[in-house]
Scaffold this motif. Structure first.
Motif, PDB file in Angstrom:
ATOM      1  N   SER A  78     -11.677  -0.742 -11.344  1.00 31.15           N
ATOM      2  CA  SER A  78     -10.331  -1.332 -11.386  1.00 31.15           C
ATOM      3  C   SER A  78      -9.372  -0.783 -10.093  1.00 31.15           C
ATOM      4  CB  SER A  78      -9.687  -1.170 -12.456  1.00 31.15           C
ATOM      5  OG  SER A  78      -9.253   0.255 -12.694  1.00 31.15           O
ATOM      6  N   SER A  79      -8.580  -1.490  -9.355  1.00 30.48           N
ATOM      7  CA  SER A  79      -7.884  -0.966  -8.579  1.00 30.48           C
ATOM      8  C   SER A  79      -6.279  -1.490  -8.717  1.00 30.48           C
ATOM      9  CB  SER A  79      -8.422  -1.556  -7.072  1.00 30.48           C
ATOM     10  OG  SER A  79      -7.438  -0.984  -6.036  1.00 30.48           O
ATOM     11  N   SER A  80      -5.218  -0.853  -8.214  1.00 27.76           N
ATOM     12  CA  SER A  80      -4.105  -1.312  -8.219  1.00 27.76           C
ATOM     13  C   SER A  80      -3.243  -1.217  -6.896  1.00 27.76           C
ATOM     14  CB  SER A  80      -3.168  -0.607  -9.234  1.00 27.76           C
ATOM     15  OG  SER A  80      -2.937   0.888  -8.981  1.00 27.76           O
ATOM     16  N   LEU A  81      -2.485  -2.123  -6.637  1.00 25.23           N
ATOM     17  CA  LEU A  81      -1.538  -2.286  -5.292  1.00 25.23           C
ATOM     18  C   LEU A  81      -0.058  -1.993  -5.749  1.00 25.23           C
ATOM     19  CD1 LEU A  81      -1.049  -2.697  -2.270  1.00 25.23           C
ATOM     20  CD2 LEU A  81      -1.103  -5.045  -2.918  1.00 25.23           C
ATOM     21  N   LEU A  82       0.603  -0.964  -5.468  1.00 26.22           N
ATOM     22  CA  LEU A  82       1.845  -0.790  -5.808  1.00 26.22           C
ATOM     23  C   LEU A  82       2.670  -1.099  -4.570  1.00 26.22           C
ATOM     24  CD1 LEU A  82       4.359   0.139  -7.279  1.00 26.22           C
ATOM     25  CD2 LEU A  82       3.715   2.368  -6.575  1.00 26.22           C
ATOM     26  N   ILE A  83       3.714  -1.952  -4.468  1.00 22.71           N
ATOM     27  CA  ILE A  83       4.646  -2.187  -3.205  1.00 22.71           C
ATOM     28  C   ILE A  83       5.972  -1.484  -3.640  1.00 22.71           C
ATOM     29  CG2 ILE A  83       5.661  -3.867  -1.956  1.00 22.71           C
ATOM     30  CD1 ILE A  83       3.565  -5.819  -2.249  1.00 22.71           C
ATOM     31  N   THR A  84       6.355  -0.734  -3.176  1.00 26.28           N
ATOM     32  CA  THR A  84       7.547   0.075  -3.409  1.00 26.28           C
ATOM     33  C   THR A  84       8.906  -0.670  -2.774  1.00 26.28           C
ATOM     34  OG1 THR A  84       7.518   1.652  -1.781  1.00 26.28           O
ATOM     35  CG2 THR A  84       6.527   2.422  -4.161  1.00 26.28           C
ATOM     36  N   ALA A  85       9.986  -0.658  -3.250  1.00 27.95           N
ATOM     37  CA  ALA A  85      11.325  -1.081  -2.761  1.00 27.95           C
ATOM     38  C   ALA A  85      11.040  -2.389  -2.068  1.00 27.95           C
ATOM     39  CB  ALA A  85      11.781  -0.111  -1.707  1.00 27.95           C
ATOM     40  N   SER A  86      10.760  -3.345  -2.887  1.00 23.48           N
ATOM     41  CA  SER A  86      10.097  -4.631  -2.363  1.00 23.48           C
ATOM     42  C   SER A  86      11.446  -5.298  -1.678  1.00 23.48           C
ATOM     43  CB  SER A  86       9.795  -5.410  -3.353  1.00 23.48           C
ATOM     44  OG  SER A  86      10.794  -5.764  -4.286  1.00 23.48           O
ATOM     45  N   ARG A  87      11.042  -6.299  -0.515  1.00 20.03           N
ATOM     46  CA  ARG A  87      11.848  -6.890   0.250  1.00 20.03           C
ATOM     47  C   ARG A  87      11.593  -8.476  -0.008  1.00 20.03           C
ATOM     48  NH1 ARG A  87      10.360  -3.320   5.364  1.00 20.03           N
ATOM     49  NH2 ARG A  87      11.087  -1.548   4.487  1.00 20.03           N
ATOM     50  N   ALA A  88      12.667  -9.487   0.424  1.00 22.67           N
ATOM     51  CA  ALA A  88      12.095 -10.734   0.132  1.00 22.67           C
ATOM     52  C   ALA A  88      11.017 -11.194   1.129  1.00 22.67           C
ATOM     53  CB  ALA A  88      13.461 -11.496   0.634  1.00 22.67           C
ATOM     54  N   ALA A  89      10.918 -10.254   2.234  1.00 22.47           N
ATOM     55  CA  ALA A  89       9.635 -10.674   2.993  1.00 22.47           C
ATOM     56  C   ALA A  89       8.320 -10.174   2.539  1.00 22.47           C
ATOM     57  CB  ALA A  89       9.996  -9.967   4.353  1.00 22.47           C
ATOM     58  N   ASP A  90       8.418  -9.552   1.290  1.00 21.30           N
ATOM     59  CA  ASP A  90       6.899  -9.233   0.655  1.00 21.30           C
ATOM     60  C   ASP A  90       6.487 -10.354   0.088  1.00 21.30           C
ATOM     61  OD1 ASP A  90       8.123  -6.060  -0.042  1.00 21.30           O
ATOM     62  OD2 ASP A  90       7.091  -6.937   1.717  1.00 21.30           O
ATOM     63  N   THR A  91       7.370 -11.509  -0.236  1.00 21.66           N
ATOM     64  CA  THR A  91       6.950 -12.787  -0.812  1.00 21.66           C
ATOM     65  C   THR A  91       5.639 -13.326  -0.244  1.00 21.66           C
ATOM     66  OG1 THR A  91       9.180 -13.302  -1.809  1.00 21.66           O
ATOM     67  CG2 THR A  91       7.585 -15.137  -1.767  1.00 21.66           C
ATOM     68  N   ALA A  92       4.567 -13.304  -1.137  1.00 22.72           N
ATOM     69  CA  ALA A  92       3.203 -13.911  -0.416  1.00 22.72           C
ATOM     70  C   ALA A  92       1.953 -13.871  -1.711  1.00 22.72           C
ATOM     71  CB  ALA A  92       2.765 -12.899   0.571  1.00 22.72           C
ATOM     72  N   SER A  93       0.983 -14.021  -1.406  1.00 19.19           N
ATOM     73  CA  SER A  93      -0.018 -13.836  -2.367  1.00 19.19           C
ATOM     74  C   SER A  93      -1.098 -12.749  -2.007  1.00 19.19           C
ATOM     75  CB  SER A  93      -1.085 -15.452  -2.293  1.00 19.19           C
ATOM     76  OG  SER A  93      -0.429 -16.275  -3.023  1.00 19.19           O
ATOM     77  N   TYR A  94      -1.344 -12.005  -2.738  1.00 23.65           N
ATOM     78  CA  TYR A  94      -2.128 -10.779  -2.435  1.00 23.65           C
ATOM     79  C   TYR A  94      -3.557 -10.834  -3.230  1.00 23.65           C
ATOM     80  CZ  TYR A  94       2.240  -8.741  -0.821  1.00 23.65           C
ATOM     81  OH  TYR A  94       3.280  -8.742  -0.101  1.00 23.65           O
ATOM     82  N   PHE A  95      -4.474 -10.398  -2.318  1.00 23.40           N
ATOM     83  CA  PHE A  95      -5.729 -10.728  -2.980  1.00 23.40           C
ATOM     84  C   PHE A  95      -6.556  -9.344  -2.854  1.00 23.40           C
ATOM     85  CE2 PHE A  95      -6.125 -15.209  -3.108  1.00 23.40           C
ATOM     86  CZ  PHE A  95      -5.243 -15.533  -2.264  1.00 23.40           C
ATOM     87  N   CYS A  96      -7.360  -8.955  -3.598  1.00 25.00           N
ATOM     88  CA  CYS A  96      -8.282  -8.223  -3.584  1.00 25.00           C
ATOM     89  C   CYS A  96      -9.543  -8.412  -3.331  1.00 25.00           C
ATOM     90  CB  CYS A  96      -8.528  -6.920  -4.846  1.00 25.00           C
ATOM     91  SG  CYS A  96      -9.076  -7.770  -6.234  1.00 25.00           S
TER      92      CYS A  96
END
Lengths: 113, 115
Positions: B71-89
């Motif tokens: 397993s893996s995890s992706l953490l985005i800290t202090a998110s911004r509106a510009a981070d709105t997207a789909s994220y794929f591993c």
């Protein structure tokens, strides 16, 4: 941004017609890939190339063929398009295969009626 | 077949909050990669983590990899509106020295960050 151009960006065609999508790169990368993206399936690899005239099948290659006669161009052909091939097609390139990231074009939206 | 399974399928948060996305896979891997896709665009590479690495950072992104749990995890800290997207591993599974980059993608997590 990596220099990857996909053409056409949009295409509508009829069942049974041949379709060719083109991927052109200006990065001189050895590896090139074709993926399709469908809702609920993520991206799936169709074919890939590891050099001029060197290609191989991916996970969903049935109904597709590819050619790479020059480093910069990778063509994907649907010999006789079917409605199940309606999808968004992405080309990607990589400098050294799986050890490095892939860089993607902006996709071709293909609709087969 | 889909190697990576991502969780959650959708995540909605407020600006400034952290976002965590998880990816599980089934077989041995050489590396695991995370990509972002904005609506109507191609995928953009975020981070590549090799099988012998446990954690990597890039700006506000932190990726962990647990090969024992696959397993893996992706953490985005202090998110911004510009981070709105789909994220794929995506996983590179090929054994041995030569890897052609035949990535297997998960179905993605849709992240919405509200201003």
């Amino acid at each position: 941004d990596a220099g990857i151009t996909q053409s056409p960006r949009h295409k509508v065609t009829e069942t049974g017609t041949p379709v060719t999508l083109r991927c052109h790169q200006t990065e001189n990368h050895r590896y090139m890939y074709w993926y399709r993206q469908d809702p609920g399936h993520g991206l799936r690899l169709i074919h890939y190339s590891y050099g001029v005239k060197d290609t191989d099948k991916g996970e969903v290659s049935d109904g597709y063929s590819v050619s790479r006669s020059k480093t910069e161009d990778f063509l994907l052909t649907l010999e006789s398009a079917t409605s199940s091939q309606t999808s968004v097609y992405f080309c990607a390139i990589s400098e050294s295969g799986g050890r490095q990231p892939q860089h993607f074009g902006d996709g071709t939206r293909l609709s087969i009626l | 077949s889909q190697q990576g399974e991502e969780d959650p399928q959708a995540l909605s948060i407020q600006e400034g909050e952290n976002a965590t996305m998880n990816c599980s896979y089934k077989t041995s891997i050489n590396n695991l990669q995370w990509y972002r896709q904005n609506s109507g665009r191609g995928l953009v590479h975020l981070i590549l983590i090799r099988s012998n690495e446990r954690e990597k950072h890039s700006g506000r992104l932190r990726v962990t990899l647990d090969t024992s749990k696959k397993s893996s995890s992706l953490l985005i800290t202090a998110s911004r509106a510009a981070d709105t997207a789909s994220y794929f591993c995506a996983t590179d599974e090929e054994p041995g020295g030569t890897s052609y980059g035949k990535l297997t993608f998960g179905q993605g997590t849709i992240l919405t960050v509200h201003p």
